[in-house]
Design a protein around this motif. Structure first.
Motif, PDB file in Angstrom:
ATOM      1  N   THR A 187      27.285 -11.785 -41.624  1.00 28.66           N
ATOM      2  CA  THR A 187      27.828 -13.270 -41.564  1.00 28.66           C
ATOM      3  C   THR A 187      27.914 -13.298 -39.789  1.00 28.66           C
ATOM      4  O   THR A 187      28.334 -11.856 -39.544  1.00 28.66           O
ATOM      5  CB  THR A 187      29.667 -12.917 -41.995  1.00 28.66           C
ATOM      6  OG1 THR A 187      29.120 -12.485 -43.542  1.00 28.66           O
ATOM      7  CG2 THR A 187      30.371 -13.784 -41.398  1.00 28.66           C
ATOM      8  N   THR A 233      25.701 -12.939 -52.098  1.00 32.00           N
ATOM      9  CA  THR A 233      24.797 -11.573 -51.073  1.00 32.00           C
ATOM     10  C   THR A 233      24.527 -12.574 -49.786  1.00 32.00           C
ATOM     11  O   THR A 233      24.322 -11.134 -48.846  1.00 32.00           O
ATOM     12  CB  THR A 233      23.453 -11.180 -51.665  1.00 32.00           C
ATOM     13  OG1 THR A 233      22.618 -12.438 -51.433  1.00 32.00           O
ATOM     14  CG2 THR A 233      24.273 -11.104 -53.263  1.00 32.00           C
ATOM     15  N   ASN A 234      23.816 -13.609 -49.227  1.00 30.98           N
ATOM     16  CA  ASN A 234      24.291 -13.479 -47.663  1.00 30.98           C
ATOM     17  C   ASN A 234      25.606 -14.099 -46.807  1.00 30.98           C
ATOM     18  O   ASN A 234      26.087 -14.001 -47.484  1.00 30.98           O
ATOM     19  CB  ASN A 234      23.294 -14.666 -47.610  1.00 30.98           C
ATOM     20  CG  ASN A 234      21.702 -14.903 -48.592  1.00 30.98           C
ATOM     21  OD1 ASN A 234      21.055 -13.515 -48.634  1.00 30.98           O
ATOM     22  ND2 ASN A 234      20.952 -15.831 -49.237  1.00 30.98           N
ATOM     23  N   GLY A 235      24.982 -13.364 -45.560  1.00 31.43           N
ATOM     24  CA  GLY A 235      26.443 -13.829 -45.047  1.00 31.43           C
ATOM     25  C   GLY A 235      25.759 -15.396 -45.103  1.00 31.43           C
ATOM     26  O   GLY A 235      25.544 -15.764 -44.468  1.00 31.43           O
ATOM     27  N   PRO A 283      30.510 -13.883 -46.266  1.00 31.90           N
ATOM     28  CA  PRO A 283      29.587 -13.760 -46.764  1.00 31.90           C
ATOM     29  C   PRO A 283      30.096 -15.096 -48.832  1.00 31.90           C
ATOM     30  O   PRO A 283      30.686 -14.901 -48.827  1.00 31.90           O
ATOM     31  CB  PRO A 283      29.918 -12.414 -47.251  1.00 31.90           C
ATOM     32  CG  PRO A 283      31.033 -12.100 -47.069  1.00 31.90           C
ATOM     33  CD  PRO A 283      31.183 -12.736 -46.128  1.00 31.90           C
ATOM     34  N   GLY A 338      27.571  -9.336 -46.641  1.00 27.30           N
ATOM     35  CA  GLY A 338      26.676 -10.331 -45.829  1.00 27.30           C
ATOM     36  C   GLY A 338      25.031  -9.479 -45.780  1.00 27.30           C
ATOM     37  O   GLY A 338      25.067  -8.779 -45.044  1.00 27.30           O
ATOM     38  N   ALA A 339      24.001  -9.912 -46.087  1.00 32.37           N
ATOM     39  CA  ALA A 339      23.231  -9.063 -46.032  1.00 32.37           C
ATOM     40  C   ALA A 339      22.167 -10.225 -45.269  1.00 32.37           C
ATOM     41  O   ALA A 339      21.755 -11.399 -46.667  1.00 32.37           O
ATOM     42  CB  ALA A 339      22.138  -8.075 -46.436  1.00 32.37           C
ATOM     43  N   GLY A 340      20.816 -10.451 -44.873  1.00 36.91           N
ATOM     44  CA  GLY A 340      19.738 -11.438 -44.239  1.00 36.91           C
ATOM     45  C   GLY A 340      20.081 -12.930 -44.700  1.00 36.91           C
ATOM     46  O   GLY A 340      19.912 -13.094 -45.296  1.00 36.91           O
ATOM     47  N   PRO A 341      20.784 -13.737 -43.063  1.00 33.25           N
ATOM     48  CA  PRO A 341      21.412 -12.612 -42.637  1.00 33.25           C
ATOM     49  C   PRO A 341      23.046 -11.988 -42.537  1.00 33.25           C
ATOM     50  O   PRO A 341      23.593 -12.351 -43.757  1.00 33.25           O
ATOM     51  CB  PRO A 341      21.751 -13.319 -41.243  1.00 33.25           C
ATOM     52  CG  PRO A 341      21.893 -14.646 -41.827  1.00 33.25           C
ATOM     53  CD  PRO A 341      21.230 -14.528 -43.163  1.00 33.25           C
ATOM     54  N   THR A 355      26.385 -17.915 -41.431  1.00 25.96           N
ATOM     55  CA  THR A 355      26.092 -17.725 -39.815  1.00 25.96           C
ATOM     56  C   THR A 355      26.607 -19.976 -39.450  1.00 25.96           C
ATOM     57  O   THR A 355      26.442 -20.274 -40.206  1.00 25.96           O
ATOM     58  CB  THR A 355      24.582 -18.505 -39.712  1.00 25.96           C
ATOM     59  OG1 THR A 355      24.453 -17.031 -40.280  1.00 25.96           O
ATOM     60  CG2 THR A 355      24.365 -18.048 -38.304  1.00 25.96           C
TER      61      THR A 355
END
Length: 266
Positions: free
Chosen positions: A49, A20-22, A17, A44-47, A24
């Motif tokens: 990891t 805050t985001n993972g 992450p 992470g979120a939204g999405p 990808t």
């Protein structure tokens, strides 16, 4: 996004992450050559990891110590161990839906005792796959639950730090017994090539029979039980190395020669 490209990583590849985001990573049809370690960190979120392997290949081709560590579920498509200098250590469970290829006579795939290799793919290669599992059901098949296994040129090494059960199916090509504790045959089995019992290791046949198509090397301890060992090489020479006590020994290798060399055989 790898698309159909090739990525060469001379050090470590870490996916995790950022903020805050993972992170990808989409493998698509690409190839990733890694000379260091691979790490997939959770978070992470939204999405969150995520590794989406696509139909690509992760090839570990370093010359030093290499490992795969993942804090979240991971599924490779093709996973290739081309490191012929040091083992590739799997620190966590993972899945493979294409091929796990232990690529090279000196390549070693080495999962830790708690790791389970699952998926719908195929385990194959010309190197060595270690079975280190000693908890629950301490055998190869409980650690390698991957659907298909091709042992034609692959060495299976029971190297756990404790007692293990040596599965009797599928038939082995090359079987290696190492580590501590006693490794005991599950049932009657066939080894189409060589058996190597490494110094400090103990291999027990129980009351089971097994057939050997290659050479017998006993650098450790063989406990024969009341079973029969059958030498059944089709051609060439089957050589015994190391002093061994058998219960029943059958030479059913009319097309080959048995060479007892300088051993003491009882």
């Amino acid at each position: 996004n790898m698309n159909n490209s090739t990525m060469n990583v001379s050090g470590n590849l870490t996916i995790g992450p950022g903020g805050t985001n993972g992170g990808t990573f989409n493998g698509n049809t690409g190839t990733v050559n890694i000379q260091g370690n691979f790490v997939l960190n959770a978070g992470g979120a939204g999405p969150a990891t995520n590794l989406s392997a696509g139909t690509g290949t992760f090839n570990f081709n370093g010359t030093g110590v290499q490992s795969i560590s993942n804090g979240t579920a991971i599924t490779f498509f093709n996973l290739t161990d081309s490191n012929v200098t040091q083992p590739l250590t799997l620190n966590n469970s993972l899945a493979v839906n294409g091929t796990i290829n232990v690529n090279g006579a000196n390549a070693i795939l080495s999962p830790v005792a708690a790791a389970v290799i699952s998926g719908t793919g195929t385990l194959t290669g010309t190197g060595t796959a270690r079975a280190s599992r000693i908890a629950a059901t301490p055998d190869f098949l409980s650690q390698y639950t991957i659907t298909n296994k091709t042992f034609t040129n692959l060495t299976i090494d029971y190297n756990g730090a404790g007692t293990q059960t040596v599965n009797n199916a599928p038939a082995y090509s090359k079987l290696r017994i190492s580590g501590s504790g006693t490794k005991t045959l599950q049932g009657n089995t066939v080894i189409t090539s060589n058996l190597d019992i490494i110094a400090g290791a103990t291999f027990a046949s129980g009351n089971n029979n097994f057939a050997l198509g290659g050479n017998w090397t006993n650098g450790g301890t063989f406990t024969p039980g009341t079973g029969t060992v059958t030498f059944q090489g089709a051609s060439g020479i089957q050589t015994l190395t190391g002093n061994t006590t058998f219960f029943n020994l059958t030479l059913n290798n009319a097309g080959a020669t048995t060479n007892f060399s300088n051993t003491t055989t009882t």
